[in-house]
Design a protein around this motif. Structure first.
Motif, PDB file in Angstrom:
ATOM      1  N   GLY A   1      -6.902  18.429   4.746  1.00  0.00           N
ATOM      2  CA  GLY A   1      -8.061  17.616   4.402  1.00  0.00           C
ATOM      3  C   GLY A   1      -7.788  16.448   3.481  1.00  0.00           C
ATOM      4  N   LEU A   2      -6.519  16.210   3.134  1.00  0.00           N
ATOM      5  CA  LEU A   2      -6.187  15.068   2.275  1.00  0.00           C
ATOM      6  C   LEU A   2      -5.910  13.859   3.158  1.00  0.00           C
ATOM      7  CD1 LEU A   2      -5.684  14.022  -0.595  1.00  0.00           C
ATOM      8  CD2 LEU A   2      -3.295  14.727  -0.361  1.00  0.00           C
ATOM      9  N   THR A   3      -6.984  13.152   3.507  1.00  0.00           N
ATOM     10  CA  THR A   3      -6.869  11.970   4.357  1.00  0.00           C
ATOM     11  C   THR A   3      -6.881  10.712   3.476  1.00  0.00           C
ATOM     12  OG1 THR A   3      -9.263  11.790   4.595  1.00  0.00           O
ATOM     13  CG2 THR A   3      -8.083  13.149   6.220  1.00  0.00           C
ATOM     14  N   PHE A   4      -6.721   9.547   4.113  1.00  0.00           N
ATOM     15  CA  PHE A   4      -6.796   8.292   3.371  1.00  0.00           C
ATOM     16  C   PHE A   4      -8.133   8.189   2.640  1.00  0.00           C
ATOM     17  CE2 PHE A   4      -3.353   6.709   6.176  1.00  0.00           C
ATOM     18  CZ  PHE A   4      -2.553   6.113   5.214  1.00  0.00           C
ATOM     19  N   ALA A   5      -9.210   8.506   3.350  1.00  0.00           N
ATOM     20  CA  ALA A   5     -10.550   8.356   2.773  1.00  0.00           C
ATOM     21  C   ALA A   5     -10.772   9.319   1.606  1.00  0.00           C
ATOM     22  CB  ALA A   5     -11.606   8.565   3.853  1.00  0.00           C
ATOM     23  N   SER A   6     -10.423  10.597   1.786  1.00  0.00           N
ATOM     24  CA  SER A   6     -10.648  11.576   0.726  1.00  0.00           C
ATOM     25  C   SER A   6      -9.784  11.286  -0.493  1.00  0.00           C
ATOM     26  CB  SER A   6     -10.378  12.994   1.248  1.00  0.00           C
ATOM     27  OG  SER A   6      -9.028  13.141   1.658  1.00  0.00           O
ATOM     28  N   ALA A   7      -8.543  10.843  -0.263  1.00  0.00           N
ATOM     29  CA  ALA A   7      -7.668  10.505  -1.384  1.00  0.00           C
ATOM     30  C   ALA A   7      -8.210   9.311  -2.148  1.00  0.00           C
ATOM     31  CB  ALA A   7      -6.251  10.230  -0.881  1.00  0.00           C
ATOM     32  N   LEU A   8      -8.727   8.316  -1.415  1.00  0.00           N
ATOM     33  CA  LEU A   8      -9.246   7.118  -2.071  1.00  0.00           C
ATOM     34  C   LEU A   8     -10.466   7.439  -2.938  1.00  0.00           C
ATOM     35  CD1 LEU A   8      -8.923   4.460   0.768  1.00  0.00           C
ATOM     36  CD2 LEU A   8      -7.825   4.384  -1.473  1.00  0.00           C
ATOM     37  N   ARG A   9     -11.314   8.358  -2.476  1.00  0.00           N
ATOM     38  CA  ARG A   9     -12.477   8.736  -3.285  1.00  0.00           C
ATOM     39  C   ARG A   9     -12.035   9.345  -4.611  1.00  0.00           C
ATOM     40  NH1 ARG A   9     -14.026  11.396   1.402  1.00  0.00           N
ATOM     41  NH2 ARG A   9     -15.285  10.138   2.815  1.00  0.00           N
ATOM     42  N   SER A  10     -10.961  10.147  -4.562  1.00  0.00           N
ATOM     43  CA  SER A  10     -10.492  10.824  -5.776  1.00  0.00           C
ATOM     44  C   SER A  10      -9.814   9.856  -6.737  1.00  0.00           C
ATOM     45  CB  SER A  10      -9.522  11.956  -5.405  1.00  0.00           C
ATOM     46  OG  SER A  10     -10.161  12.898  -4.580  1.00  0.00           O
ATOM     47  N   ILE A  11      -9.020   8.935  -6.203  1.00  0.00           N
ATOM     48  CA  ILE A  11      -8.243   8.083  -7.116  1.00  0.00           C
ATOM     49  C   ILE A  11      -9.122   7.049  -7.809  1.00  0.00           C
ATOM     50  CG2 ILE A  11      -6.138   8.367  -5.774  1.00  0.00           C
ATOM     51  CD1 ILE A  11      -6.464   5.575  -4.697  1.00  0.00           C
ATOM     52  N   MET A  12     -10.335   6.836  -7.323  1.00  0.00           N
ATOM     53  CA  MET A  12     -11.234   5.930  -8.031  1.00  0.00           C
ATOM     54  C   MET A  12     -11.590   6.487  -9.409  1.00  0.00           C
ATOM     55  SD  MET A  12     -11.526   3.285  -6.313  1.00  0.00           S
ATOM     56  CE  MET A  12     -12.791   2.531  -7.304  1.00  0.00           C
ATOM     57  N   ARG A  13     -11.466   7.803  -9.595  1.00  0.00           N
ATOM     58  CA  ARG A  13     -11.724   8.409 -10.899  1.00  0.00           C
ATOM     59  C   ARG A  13     -10.468   8.445 -11.766  1.00  0.00           C
ATOM     60  NH1 ARG A  13     -14.760  11.645  -7.313  1.00  0.00           N
ATOM     61  NH2 ARG A  13     -13.130  13.240  -7.166  1.00  0.00           N
ATOM     62  N   GLN A  14      -9.354   7.889 -11.248  1.00  0.00           N
ATOM     63  CA  GLN A  14      -8.093   7.862 -11.984  1.00  0.00           C
ATOM     64  C   GLN A  14      -7.889   6.553 -12.744  1.00  0.00           C
ATOM     65  OE1 GLN A  14      -5.258  10.236 -12.035  1.00  0.00           O
ATOM     66  NE2 GLN A  14      -7.009  11.571 -11.602  1.00  0.00           N
ATOM     67  N   ASP A  15      -8.910   5.712 -12.790  1.00  0.00           N
ATOM     68  CA  ASP A  15      -8.883   4.456 -13.524  1.00  0.00           C
ATOM     69  C   ASP A  15      -7.719   3.559 -13.110  1.00  0.00           C
ATOM     70  OD1 ASP A  15      -9.645   2.522 -15.387  1.00  0.00           O
ATOM     71  OD2 ASP A  15      -8.382   3.404 -16.962  1.00  0.00           O
ATOM     72  N   PRO A  16      -7.567   3.255 -11.794  1.00  0.00           N
ATOM     73  CA  PRO A  16      -6.473   2.379 -11.376  1.00  0.00           C
ATOM     74  C   PRO A  16      -6.827   0.901 -11.530  1.00  0.00           C
ATOM     75  CG  PRO A  16      -7.685   3.079  -9.451  1.00  0.00           C
ATOM     76  CD  PRO A  16      -8.362   3.725 -10.644  1.00  0.00           C
ATOM     77  N   ASP A  17      -5.798   0.070 -11.637  1.00  0.00           N
ATOM     78  CA  ASP A  17      -5.986  -1.381 -11.583  1.00  0.00           C
ATOM     79  C   ASP A  17      -5.673  -1.910 -10.191  1.00  0.00           C
ATOM     80  OD1 ASP A  17      -6.539  -1.988 -14.448  1.00  0.00           O
ATOM     81  OD2 ASP A  17      -4.556  -1.107 -14.702  1.00  0.00           O
ATOM     82  N   VAL A  18      -4.647  -1.307  -9.558  1.00  0.00           N
ATOM     83  CA  VAL A  18      -4.201  -1.724  -8.233  1.00  0.00           C
ATOM     84  C   VAL A  18      -4.149  -0.502  -7.325  1.00  0.00           C
ATOM     85  CG1 VAL A  18      -2.375  -2.841  -6.892  1.00  0.00           C
ATOM     86  CG2 VAL A  18      -2.824  -3.586  -9.240  1.00  0.00           C
ATOM     87  N   ILE A  19      -4.653  -0.663  -6.108  1.00  0.00           N
ATOM     88  CA  ILE A  19      -4.619   0.423  -5.119  1.00  0.00           C
ATOM     89  C   ILE A  19      -3.900  -0.087  -3.883  1.00  0.00           C
ATOM     90  CG2 ILE A  19      -6.001   1.955  -3.667  1.00  0.00           C
ATOM     91  CD1 ILE A  19      -8.287   1.605  -5.726  1.00  0.00           C
ATOM     92  N   MET A  20      -2.923   0.690  -3.406  1.00  0.00           N
ATOM     93  CA  MET A  20      -2.259   0.337  -2.150  1.00  0.00           C
ATOM     94  C   MET A  20      -2.585   1.401  -1.106  1.00  0.00           C
ATOM     95  SD  MET A  20       0.470   0.848   0.096  1.00  0.00           S
ATOM     96  CE  MET A  20       2.133   1.204  -0.452  1.00  0.00           C
ATOM     97  N   ILE A  21      -3.104   0.959   0.016  1.00  0.00           N
ATOM     98  CA  ILE A  21      -3.433   1.860   1.129  1.00  0.00           C
ATOM     99  C   ILE A  21      -2.429   1.595   2.235  1.00  0.00           C
ATOM    100  CG2 ILE A  21      -5.237   2.626   2.717  1.00  0.00           C
ATOM    101  CD1 ILE A  21      -7.261   1.196   0.858  1.00  0.00           C
ATOM    102  N   GLY A  22      -1.702   2.619   2.653  1.00  0.00           N
ATOM    103  CA  GLY A  22      -0.660   2.437   3.653  1.00  0.00           C
ATOM    104  C   GLY A  22      -1.136   1.719   4.898  1.00  0.00           C
ATOM    105  N   GLU A  23      -2.331   2.070   5.360  1.00  0.00           N
ATOM    106  CA  GLU A  23      -2.870   1.415   6.557  1.00  0.00           C
ATOM    107  C   GLU A  23      -4.371   1.633   6.635  1.00  0.00           C
ATOM    108  OE1 GLU A  23      -2.636   1.744  11.449  1.00  0.00           O
ATOM    109  OE2 GLU A  23      -1.151   2.787  10.217  1.00  0.00           O
ATOM    110  N   MET A  24      -5.111   0.590   6.970  1.00  0.00           N
ATOM    111  CA  MET A  24      -6.542   0.737   7.227  1.00  0.00           C
ATOM    112  C   MET A  24      -6.718   1.168   8.677  1.00  0.00           C
ATOM    113  SD  MET A  24      -8.695  -2.210   5.310  1.00  0.00           S
ATOM    114  CE  MET A  24      -8.525  -2.556   3.563  1.00  0.00           C
ATOM    115  N   ARG A  25      -6.996   2.450   8.865  1.00  0.00           N
ATOM    116  CA  ARG A  25      -7.037   2.992  10.222  1.00  0.00           C
ATOM    117  C   ARG A  25      -8.455   3.159  10.763  1.00  0.00           C
ATOM    118  NH1 ARG A  25      -2.508   7.870   9.770  1.00  0.00           N
ATOM    119  NH2 ARG A  25      -0.722   6.511   9.335  1.00  0.00           N
TER     120      ARG A  25
END
Length: 590
Positions: free
Chosen positions: A395-419
């Motif tokens: 269940g750790l998909t691009f979408a689910s991971a992105l929702r979680s890392i928004m609470r990690q206080d990032p400045d830059v986010i890299m997504i391997g691919e917009m699928r």
């Protein structure tokens, strides 16, 4: 009785192992001089030499050069070049080996194979031979005795000597021959017997064959190894500088054992041959740290295996080395340094998108920035960057991971691919809330990136307000700098392609590779990117809001100073970096 041409006399036993390399003296042991040469060239660390000597003292292997290569600390070529420098013996090139054997019948083929010796030339002063260690005086004396003439040692690579022996003596005389002989019986291999397959895959000839395939791939600078089973043969191909090249392969009877060996190394289920599988292997080959990605798919005659070679140490995160330069590089850096928004990199599979992404991250990776990536897979590990490997099975998909890392206080986010649309929406929301987002898309050009986002279902106003720039790129083979030559371009070609605009004046010159040892007679060595970079302006945003076609968006970008991939390729061909043929090969323009 003939004797070998004398070389510096090796000691009877290895010197006592020091905490570090001893200082240079006039009477230094030849292997110490060899080790010091490698350290001086930056090919090995002193600690690795000391460790190899300690291991040599515990085993029967007293030849430090062979042990370093066997351990994967240095490559065959690095060891050979250092040995040639220290011993004063010439280094043998593949073209120096004759088609027919020059060794007398008094020297058995088995002796040549076991000691990796091949004749090079018969001269007045003696017989020139290629050996992997010119300080092996015992071997040289034995050859002199058997040949009844002086021996003139040259330094050769073991793999090249073995290939020469196979050419000179036919199959069955080298490592490939061992595999043929091993599987040459009439006994059928039961692929359903998993234990039998494990036994076969664990036998020395199969292990050595798989290791040899990987070693040759690394030495050939291959990015991928394709192992493909067919009805009457097993095919092995290397992708070198983006082009597939067929290589010498094991016999078809070894197919199940060779593929099982690769799957065991990747910790895959060798009993499962009906479904695709993915795995990874970490190992050292010819002195290089490698991360291998393994992919298997079932075919009619067995499993097809593709191995992606990721060179951890040799990758250079440098825009100049990738082919970025001039105004395009400045525009790209300007967009990359914006505090928020989306920067997209587009192109087909194998166009270098991931490498460009990693280089961009490396550029902006500072202590003041928190960078998090979501990738599938994580290709290169970057110091100081939090990298997440997606795992859809849990269940750790691009979408689910992105929702979680928004609470990690990032400045830059890299997504391997917009699928998919969900991933794209989260990326847009991240950009709107003050984050810089980097990602890739599978499109043919930069302008096509906009229409691709629309096709995915993303609203036009979100695209126009978040996307800062889109880079489109391809990879072309770089001309070999050792053998490239210039020639005047035909007037018809200059007129048709308008090459004069890329020349400083006078006659337009193009370049081609003659082919040499450095490029394996292909005329090319390495690759570079040709790009186009679309910077989102107010005029382009209006076109996006009006749902303009990709062609209209591209025409507007061209009026604003963008150069197409095709034009960038032609400019680099005139500069002597690549050829017009390469540019035409990877672009749709004719």
């Amino acid at each position: 009785m003939a004797i070998a041409t004398p070389l510096p006399e090796p000691a009877e036993t290895l010197p006592e192992i020091p905490a570090e390399l001893p200082p240079e003296t006039g009477q230094a042991h030849p292997y110490d001089r060899f080790a010091r040469e490698l350290v001086g060239r930056g090919k090995v660390r002193e600690a690795e030499i000391v460790r190899a000597k300690r291991l040599a003292a515990q085993t029967d292997e007293q030849r430090i050069p062979a042990l370093l290569v066997k351990l994967g600390v240095v490559s065959e070529r690095d060891a050979a070049e250092a040995l040639a420098e220290v011993s004063g013996c010439p280094l043998v090139a593949p073209v120096d080996f004759p088609e027919a054997s020059l060794m007398p019948e008094t020297v058995s083929i088995r002796f040549l194979k076991e000691n990796h010796v091949a004749g090079i030339a018969v001269r007045d002063e003696g017989l020139a031979v290629a050996v992997i260690d010119p300080f092996d005086q015992e071997l040289l004396d034995a050859l002199a005795l058997a040949c009844d003439r002086p021996i003139l040692p040259h330094v050769g690579l073991q793999s090249e000597i073995d290939r020469a022996l196979e050419t000179q003596h036919g199959p069955g005389k080298t490592l490939m021959g061992e595999i043929v002989e091993h599987f040459g019986s009439d006994e059928d291999i039961d692929e359903a017997d998993v234990e039998h397959l494990k036994d076969l895959a664990s036998e020395a000839p199969v292990i050595r064959m798989v290791n040899l395939i990987m070693q040759r791939a690394v030495e050939s600078r291959a990015s991928d190894i394709h192992v493909e089973p067919f009805e009457e043969r097993l095919k092995v191909r290397f992708r070198i500088d983006g082009v597939l090249r067929e290589e010498q392969a094991p016999p078809v009877r070894s197919t199940a054992a060779v593929i099982s060996r690769i799957k065991i190394m990747a910790k895959l289920n060798i009993a499962e041959r009906r479904l695709p599988q993915d795995g990874r292997i970490k190992l050292q080959v010819v002195g290089k740290e490698l991360d291998l990605r393994i992919s298997t798919v079932p075919t009619m005659y067995g499993e097809s295996v593709v191995i992606r070679l990721l060179h951890k140490e040799s990758i250079k995160f440098d825009f100049g080395a990738l082919g970025f330069e001039g105004e395009s590089l400045k525009r790209f850096i300007d967009v990359l340094e914006m505090p928020h928004g989306i920067l997209l990199i587009t192109g087909p599979t194998g166009s270098g998108k991931s490498t460009t992404l990693y280089t961009a991250l490396h550029k902006i990776n500072t202590p003041e920035r928190k960078i998090i990536t979501v990738e599938d897979p994580v290709e290169y590990q970057l110091e100081g960057i939090n990298q997440i490997q997606v795992k859809p099975q849990i269940g750790l998909t691009f979408a689910s991971a992105l929702r979680s890392i928004m609470r990690q206080d990032p400045d830059v986010i890299m997504i391997g691919e917009m699928r998919d649309l969900e991933t794209a929406r989260i990326a847009v929301q991240s950009a709107l809330t003050g984050h810089l987002v980097l990602s890739t898309l599978h499109t043919n050009d930069a302008a096509g990136g906009v229409t691709r986002l629309m096709d995915m279902g993303l609203e036009d106003y979100l695209i126009s307000s978040t996307v800062n720039g889109i880079l489109g790129q391809r990879l072309v083979r770089r001309l070999c700098q050792h053998c490239k030559e210039s020639y005047p371009a035909l007037p018809e070609m200059v007129q048709e392609m308008r090459l004069q605009r890329f020349s400083s004046g006078g006659r337009v010159m193009l370049y081609r590779g003659k082919g040499c040892e450095a490029c394996d007679n292909t005329g090319y060595r390495g690759r570079l990117a040709i790009q186009e970079f679309l910077v989102m302006t107010d005029a382009l945003r209006r076109l996006v809001m009006n749902h303009a076609q990709a062609r209209q968006i591209e025409e507007q970008a061209l009026t604003e100073g963008m150069h197409t991939i095709y034009e960038d390729g032609l400019r680099k061909a005139v500069m002597g970096l690549t050829t017009v043929e390469e540019v035409l090969r990877v672009t749709s323009d004719t």
